[in-house]
Design a protein around this motif. Sequence first.
Motif: not given
Length: 303
Positions: A27-34, A1-13, A136-142
């Motif tokens: 939703r991903l708990y990261v900054s917009q720049s990330r 997969m040429s080094g593709v990371e799961i986090r990159e795929l999840e971010t795209f989805l 919301g509770p499901l999306r926040r993993q509560e």
Amino acid sequence: MSGVEIRELETFLVLAQELHFGRAGERLYVSQSRVSQLLRSLEHRIGAPLVERTSRRVALTPLGESFLAGLRPAYEALRATVDDARAAAHGMGGVLRIGFQGTVDDYLSQAIARFGDLYPECAIDIVEIPLSDPFGPLRRQEVDCAVALLPVAEEDLVLGPVFSRQPQTLAVSVRHPFAARESLSAEELADCRLIGIGGDAPDYWRSAQAPGLTPGGLTVPAGPDVNTLQEGLSLTAANRGAMLLCRSTAEYHGRRDSLTFIPVEGLPDSELGLIRHRLRPSAQASAFAEALAEATGPSQPAA
């Protein structure tokens, strides 16, 4: 997969669902720049842009649309495989957190009991979720899964089974002019103030629980908005408005001396559905969905 990371795929989805870098970051708990950084990395590995970005909008490129169509089922299958392997390695242990709205009815109680019999090593937490934030509770993993009132039209959530289809009732104060009625037509909702639901619930969902128009097109006056069932029942008892409830919730609260519950004819039935997160499958939640399907009998399949 040429080094593709799961986090990159999840971010795209997630970005493909939100089409907004800020909301995707939340939703991903990261900054917009990330989010931008992860997307650029993925696009570099693929060799072409997946997303078009302008000052006014975010949209998928044709390649991005094609990539999304192939990635989503593959990603879900991968996550499910990992969860199944983890469950097989450790048994169906851990904790299953089940969210619910309103009342734990007989169907839900039977499903919880059956799941407990099948998987005694798995602890079960039951968490009430507010009316004003059904997803919301499901999306926040509560919670790992949640029982919510329909309709559910969220791309990141899986729906099913659907159960507990019941007629609607109108909760009113014993001092309300409708209190002595044995039944009401849906058109008569135009003669009362209907308590609504505030908070982060989507507009389509809030409109289904507290419609602004009768089936015949008459305007239903808006009462105060509430965040929880108890808030709504308290305002109803104080004669500040009326509230639509399913029959099982009405029966559960029917012992209150300050309230009465009147069947309403001409409205769609109330339904409940089990929802799970599409991108975070859980072996325990999937097993509970099977237990719920067995407890409720034939129902709408998962979406």
